[in-house]
Design a protein around this motif. Structure first.
Motif, PDB file in Angstrom:
ATOM      1  N   THR A   1       0.833  -1.202   0.000  1.00  0.00           N
ATOM      2  CA  THR A   1       0.000   0.000   0.000  1.00  0.00           C
ATOM      3  C   THR A   1       0.869   1.255   0.000  1.00  0.00           C
ATOM      4  O   THR A   1       2.052   1.223   0.405  1.00  0.00           O
ATOM      5  CB  THR A   1      -0.908   0.056   1.253  1.00  0.00           C
ATOM      6  OG1 THR A   1      -0.085   0.213   2.422  1.00  0.00           O
ATOM      7  CG2 THR A   1      -1.762  -1.200   1.377  1.00  0.00           C
ATOM      8  N   GLN A   2       0.274   2.344  -0.392  1.00  0.00           N
ATOM      9  CA  GLN A   2       0.953   3.637  -0.374  1.00  0.00           C
ATOM     10  C   GLN A   2       1.259   4.033   1.065  1.00  0.00           C
ATOM     11  O   GLN A   2       2.308   4.597   1.347  1.00  0.00           O
ATOM     12  CB  GLN A   2       0.100   4.711  -1.068  1.00  0.00           C
ATOM     13  CG  GLN A   2       0.811   6.026  -1.309  1.00  0.00           C
ATOM     14  CD  GLN A   2       0.833   6.957  -0.105  1.00  0.00           C
ATOM     15  OE1 GLN A   2      -0.055   6.936   0.743  1.00  0.00           O
ATOM     16  NE2 GLN A   2       1.860   7.786  -0.030  1.00  0.00           N
ATOM     17  N   ALA A   3       0.364   3.698   1.993  1.00  0.00           N
ATOM     18  CA  ALA A   3       0.566   4.050   3.404  1.00  0.00           C
ATOM     19  C   ALA A   3       1.818   3.377   3.969  1.00  0.00           C
ATOM     20  O   ALA A   3       2.569   3.988   4.736  1.00  0.00           O
ATOM     21  CB  ALA A   3      -0.653   3.679   4.227  1.00  0.00           C
ATOM     22  N   GLN A   4       2.062   2.127   3.600  1.00  0.00           N
ATOM     23  CA  GLN A   4       3.273   1.440   4.048  1.00  0.00           C
ATOM     24  C   GLN A   4       4.517   2.123   3.488  1.00  0.00           C
ATOM     25  O   GLN A   4       5.488   2.340   4.207  1.00  0.00           O
ATOM     26  CB  GLN A   4       3.254  -0.024   3.596  1.00  0.00           C
ATOM     27  CG  GLN A   4       2.225  -0.882   4.271  1.00  0.00           C
ATOM     28  CD  GLN A   4       2.134  -2.258   3.621  1.00  0.00           C
ATOM     29  OE1 GLN A   4       2.504  -2.449   2.458  1.00  0.00           O
ATOM     30  NE2 GLN A   4       1.627  -3.228   4.365  1.00  0.00           N
ATOM     31  N   ALA A   5       4.474   2.442   2.213  1.00  0.00           N
ATOM     32  CA  ALA A   5       5.603   3.125   1.581  1.00  0.00           C
ATOM     33  C   ALA A   5       5.826   4.496   2.206  1.00  0.00           C
ATOM     34  O   ALA A   5       6.968   4.900   2.452  1.00  0.00           O
ATOM     35  CB  ALA A   5       5.364   3.257   0.080  1.00  0.00           C
ATOM     36  N   GLN A   6       4.745   5.204   2.491  1.00  0.00           N
ATOM     37  CA  GLN A   6       4.837   6.537   3.087  1.00  0.00           C
ATOM     38  C   GLN A   6       5.473   6.473   4.464  1.00  0.00           C
ATOM     39  O   GLN A   6       6.321   7.295   4.806  1.00  0.00           O
ATOM     40  CB  GLN A   6       3.457   7.190   3.169  1.00  0.00           C
ATOM     41  CG  GLN A   6       3.495   8.647   3.563  1.00  0.00           C
ATOM     42  CD  GLN A   6       4.105   9.526   2.483  1.00  0.00           C
ATOM     43  OE1 GLN A   6       3.776   9.390   1.319  1.00  0.00           O
ATOM     44  NE2 GLN A   6       4.981  10.434   2.878  1.00  0.00           N
TER      45      GLN A   6
ATOM     46  N   GLY B   1       6.892  14.812  -1.684  1.00  0.00           N
ATOM     47  CA  GLY B   1       6.687  14.374  -0.306  1.00  0.00           C
ATOM     48  C   GLY B   1       5.764  13.179  -0.161  1.00  0.00           C
ATOM     49  O   GLY B   1       5.527  12.712   0.944  1.00  0.00           O
ATOM     50  N   LYS B   2       5.232  12.691  -1.268  1.00  0.00           N
ATOM     51  CA  LYS B   2       4.331  11.541  -1.237  1.00  0.00           C
ATOM     52  C   LYS B   2       5.035  10.350  -1.896  1.00  0.00           C
ATOM     53  O   LYS B   2       5.388  10.396  -3.065  1.00  0.00           O
ATOM     54  CB  LYS B   2       3.029  11.842  -1.957  1.00  0.00           C
ATOM     55  CG  LYS B   2       2.240  12.923  -1.267  1.00  0.00           C
ATOM     56  CD  LYS B   2       0.936  13.186  -1.964  1.00  0.00           C
ATOM     57  CE  LYS B   2       0.211  14.327  -1.246  1.00  0.00           C
ATOM     58  NZ  LYS B   2      -1.038  14.671  -1.900  1.00  0.00           N
ATOM     59  N   ALA B   3       5.180   9.296  -1.129  1.00  0.00           N
ATOM     60  CA  ALA B   3       5.877   8.102  -1.599  1.00  0.00           C
ATOM     61  C   ALA B   3       4.952   7.210  -2.413  1.00  0.00           C
ATOM     62  O   ALA B   3       3.781   7.051  -2.072  1.00  0.00           O
ATOM     63  CB  ALA B   3       6.436   7.317  -0.427  1.00  0.00           C
ATOM     64  N   CYS B   4       5.497   6.636  -3.468  1.00  0.00           N
ATOM     65  CA  CYS B   4       4.808   5.601  -4.260  1.00  0.00           C
ATOM     66  C   CYS B   4       3.347   5.940  -4.542  1.00  0.00           C
ATOM     67  O   CYS B   4       2.433   5.183  -4.222  1.00  0.00           O
ATOM     68  CB  CYS B   4       4.917   4.255  -3.547  1.00  0.00           C
ATOM     69  SG  CYS B   4       6.613   3.738  -3.244  1.00  0.00           S
ATOM     70  N   GLU B   5       3.151   7.058  -5.175  1.00  0.00           N
ATOM     71  CA  GLU B   5       1.789   7.542  -5.437  1.00  0.00           C
ATOM     72  C   GLU B   5       0.961   6.607  -6.316  1.00  0.00           C
ATOM     73  O   GLU B   5      -0.266   6.675  -6.300  1.00  0.00           O
ATOM     74  CB  GLU B   5       1.846   8.928  -6.073  1.00  0.00           C
ATOM     75  CG  GLU B   5       2.404   9.949  -5.102  1.00  0.00           C
ATOM     76  CD  GLU B   5       2.570  11.314  -5.730  1.00  0.00           C
ATOM     77  OE1 GLU B   5       1.574  12.045  -5.783  1.00  0.00           O
ATOM     78  OE2 GLU B   5       3.694  11.618  -6.157  1.00  0.00           O
ATOM     79  N   SER B   6       1.606   5.701  -7.025  1.00  0.00           N
ATOM     80  CA  SER B   6       0.861   4.778  -7.878  1.00  0.00           C
ATOM     81  C   SER B   6       0.186   3.666  -7.069  1.00  0.00           C
ATOM     82  O   SER B   6      -0.706   2.998  -7.577  1.00  0.00           O
ATOM     83  CB  SER B   6       1.776   4.167  -8.931  1.00  0.00           C
ATOM     84  OG  SER B   6       2.804   3.414  -8.297  1.00  0.00           O
ATOM     85  N   LEU B   7       0.624   3.481  -5.812  1.00  0.00           N
ATOM     86  CA  LEU B   7       0.000   2.471  -4.956  1.00  0.00           C
ATOM     87  C   LEU B   7      -1.279   3.030  -4.340  1.00  0.00           C
ATOM     88  O   LEU B   7      -1.401   4.210  -4.100  1.00  0.00           O
ATOM     89  CB  LEU B   7       0.965   2.045  -3.840  1.00  0.00           C
ATOM     90  CG  LEU B   7       2.230   1.322  -4.270  1.00  0.00           C
ATOM     91  CD1 LEU B   7       3.138   1.098  -3.067  1.00  0.00           C
ATOM     92  CD2 LEU B   7       1.904   0.001  -4.940  1.00  0.00           C
ATOM     93  N   LYS B   8      -2.196   2.158  -4.045  1.00  0.00           N
ATOM     94  CA  LYS B   8      -3.462   2.570  -3.403  1.00  0.00           C
ATOM     95  C   LYS B   8      -3.397   2.339  -1.917  1.00  0.00           C
ATOM     96  O   LYS B   8      -2.771   1.530  -1.397  1.00  0.00           O
ATOM     97  CB  LYS B   8      -4.642   1.789  -3.969  1.00  0.00           C
ATOM     98  CG  LYS B   8      -4.817   2.035  -5.453  1.00  0.00           C
ATOM     99  CD  LYS B   8      -5.281   3.424  -5.707  1.00  0.00           C
ATOM    100  CE  LYS B   8      -5.376   3.683  -7.185  1.00  0.00           C
ATOM    101  NZ  LYS B   8      -5.827   4.929  -7.550  1.00  0.00           N
TER     102      LYS B   8
END
Length: 63
Positions: A32-37, A56-63
């Motif tokens: 998930t994007q939250a994990q990457a963030q 500032g947003k990590a891996c924006e392609s993830l949901k």
């Protein structure tokens, strides 16, 4: 001798992003994007590759 001391001092100033101490992570390592963030936020200099566009947003392609 002085040259060696200067080299040691310079080496200690190298940031994590330029050091082998940083684990290699890519967006594919996260579900998930939250994990990457969370990983990105834990050490932005180490994980700056997770934020491709620098907003500032990590891996924006993830949901």
């Amino acid at each position: 001798m002085l040259l060696i001391l200067v080299f040691i001092a310079f080496s200690s100033m190298i940031s994590c992003s330029e050091s082998s101490d940083c684990p290699t992570k890519t967006c594919g390592d996260f579900s998930t994007q939250a994990q990457a963030q969370a990983t990105y936020d834990s050490n932005r200099s180490c994980y700056k590759n997770l934020d491709a566009d620098g907003d500032g947003k990590a891996c924006e392609s993830l949901k």
